[in-house]
Design a protein around this motif. Sequence first.
Motif, mmCIF file in Angstrom:
data_model
loop_
_atom_site.group_PDB
_atom_site.id
_atom_site.type_symbol
_atom_site.label_atom_id
_atom_site.label_comp_id
_atom_site.label_asym_id
_atom_site.label_seq_id
_atom_site.Cartn_x
_atom_site.Cartn_y
_atom_site.Cartn_z
ATOM 1 N N GLY A 4 11.929 9.870 2.293
ATOM 2 C CA GLY A 4 11.118 9.511 3.455
ATOM 3 C C GLY A 4 9.641 9.847 3.279
ATOM 4 N N ASP A 5 9.324 10.703 2.295
ATOM 5 C CA ASP A 5 7.918 10.985 1.995
ATOM 6 C C ASP A 5 7.253 9.726 1.434
ATOM 7 N N VAL A 6 5.989 9.544 1.746
ATOM 8 C CA VAL A 6 5.216 8.427 1.207
ATOM 9 C C VAL A 6 4.205 8.985 0.213
ATOM 10 N N VAL A 7 4.256 8.493 -1.025
ATOM 11 C CA VAL A 7 3.360 8.979 -2.073
ATOM 12 C C VAL A 7 1.991 8.325 -1.910
ATOM 13 N N LEU A 8 0.972 9.162 -1.703
ATOM 14 C CA LEU A 8 -0.384 8.668 -1.496
ATOM 15 C C LEU A 8 -1.216 8.738 -2.767
ATOM 16 N N ALA A 10 0.069 0.259 -4.323
ATOM 17 C CA ALA A 10 1.282 1.076 -4.501
ATOM 18 C C ALA A 10 1.997 0.764 -5.813
ATOM 19 N N GLU A 11 1.899 -0.482 -6.292
ATOM 20 C CA GLU A 11 2.555 -0.828 -7.551
ATOM 21 C C GLU A 11 1.898 -0.089 -8.719
ATOM 22 N N LEU A 12 0.568 0.026 -8.697
ATOM 23 C CA LEU A 12 -0.123 0.799 -9.725
ATOM 24 C C LEU A 12 0.249 2.276 -9.617
ATOM 25 N N ARG A 13 0.375 2.768 -8.378
ATOM 26 C CA ARG A 13 0.752 4.159 -8.151
ATOM 27 C C ARG A 13 2.141 4.434 -8.728
ATOM 28 N N SER A 14 3.065 3.484 -8.535
ATOM 29 C CA SER A 14 4.422 3.625 -9.042
ATOM 30 C C SER A 14 4.427 3.655 -10.562
ATOM 31 N N SER A 15 3.633 2.785 -11.189
ATOM 32 C CA SER A 15 3.551 2.744 -12.647
ATOM 33 C C SER A 15 2.969 4.041 -13.198
ATOM 34 N N PHE A 16 1.946 4.556 -12.535
ATOM 35 C CA PHE A 16 1.330 5.795 -12.992
ATOM 36 C C PHE A 16 2.279 6.971 -12.813
ATOM 37 N N VAL A 45 -1.199 10.285 -7.122
ATOM 38 C CA VAL A 45 -0.511 10.896 -8.252
ATOM 39 C C VAL A 45 -1.552 11.579 -9.134
ATOM 40 N N GLY A 46 -1.448 12.895 -9.267
ATOM 41 C CA GLY A 46 -2.404 13.628 -10.079
ATOM 42 C C GLY A 46 -3.819 13.421 -9.576
ATOM 43 N N ALA A 47 -4.722 13.180 -10.530
ATOM 44 C CA ALA A 47 -6.132 12.982 -10.186
ATOM 45 C C ALA A 47 -6.422 11.549 -9.778
ATOM 46 N N GLN A 48 -5.411 10.679 -9.902
ATOM 47 C CA GLN A 48 -5.621 9.266 -9.564
ATOM 48 C C GLN A 48 -5.524 9.074 -8.055
ATOM 49 N N ASP A 49 -6.568 9.444 -7.368
ATOM 50 C CA ASP A 49 -6.554 9.422 -5.903
ATOM 51 C C ASP A 49 -7.085 8.109 -5.346
ATOM 52 N N ASP A 50 -7.421 7.183 -6.245
ATOM 53 C CA ASP A 50 -8.030 5.936 -5.801
ATOM 54 C C ASP A 50 -7.111 4.732 -5.992
ATOM 55 N N LEU A 51 -5.818 5.002 -6.231
ATOM 56 C CA LEU A 51 -4.873 3.907 -6.463
ATOM 57 C C LEU A 51 -4.363 3.366 -5.138
ATOM 58 N N GLY A 52 -5.116 2.490 -4.509
ATOM 59 C CA GLY A 52 -4.700 1.917 -3.231
ATOM 60 C C GLY A 52 -3.530 0.976 -3.361
ATOM 61 N N ALA A 57 0.804 -1.228 0.000
ATOM 62 C CA ALA A 57 0.000 0.000 0.000
ATOM 63 C C ALA A 57 0.835 1.274 0.000
ATOM 64 N N ASP A 58 2.161 1.167 0.238
ATOM 65 C CA ASP A 58 2.986 2.364 0.417
ATOM 66 C C ASP A 58 4.070 2.473 -0.643
#
Length: 288
Positions: free
Chosen positions: A152-156, A167-173, A158-165, A131-132
């Motif tokens: 040390g920041d945790v990316v919650l 973390a692997e999808l978040r990293s790809s985006f 990216v852009g308008a994609q606020d529903d990417l729970g 998730a992180d």
Amino acid sequence: MQVLSLTFALSGVVLGGGAAGPSPVDAYAVFDTGARLLRTYYAGPNMGLVDSLLTNQRKVLVTRCATTTPCPLYLGRDALEVVMNVFRYQDGHNRVDWEAGPLPKHNAQPQPVAPPKRVWTGMLARLLSPADLLVVHVDHGSPAERAGLRAGDVVLAVGAQDDLGDAELRSSFLADVERTGEPFTLRVRRGSAERTVTVAPALWTAGGQPSLRWEGKSAIISVPSFNLGSGAAFNALVTRAVTQGANGLVVDLRWNPGEASTSAWKPPNPWRGEREPDAGRAQRPAGL
């Protein structure tokens, strides 16, 4: 903690020279060249043993060479390998490359090569958990640092994609929006607080360069990759840390995938009179 792995080349040995050729090389030349490189550049777990190990092996070499002139090359190699074997127990990167070929004569004074660049943020993020997505490195002066991001920041989000729970999808985006070169927003968590920043990707050194951060009076230098220019950047940060009064130095290699030494510099051939480019090698900090 390992400060620096050492790889150096002792190659291109010429057994005899002509009127215009190099001088003959024997076991003493092999050992003494390696000893000089170790004393100058090695900074690792056993750095305090360098002088005593080399001194002892030099005495052993003198004894073994007492009845042979010139002393065979393999005896010099053997003596140097005894020292290197001590270092290998705690760091397998340390070795002597006996097979590396000599550099061309025209490259006797290696010229600095600019590291490659690409459009990105200068920030490296890695999966901390399913998730992180953790920011593990931010280049000094990079678009990410200018936006206020820190290691040390945790990316919650990216852009308008606020529903990417995931973390692997978040990293790809994140990688996708970086490549567009267009500004985008990141929502990050630092400690217990959340914030949203706007990052504008730009042409920046590919792969990440060493960066300096502080924990009290301890300087922490993050080295995310070994590439052209990273040796000079590391040396500059060590100098800055000493100048600013650091009482300790930590080199953070946790996120470094590792590379061969030739990806960061081209080793010279000492038998042709070529010398190490000081800007390309990390050296022991005298002030720490």
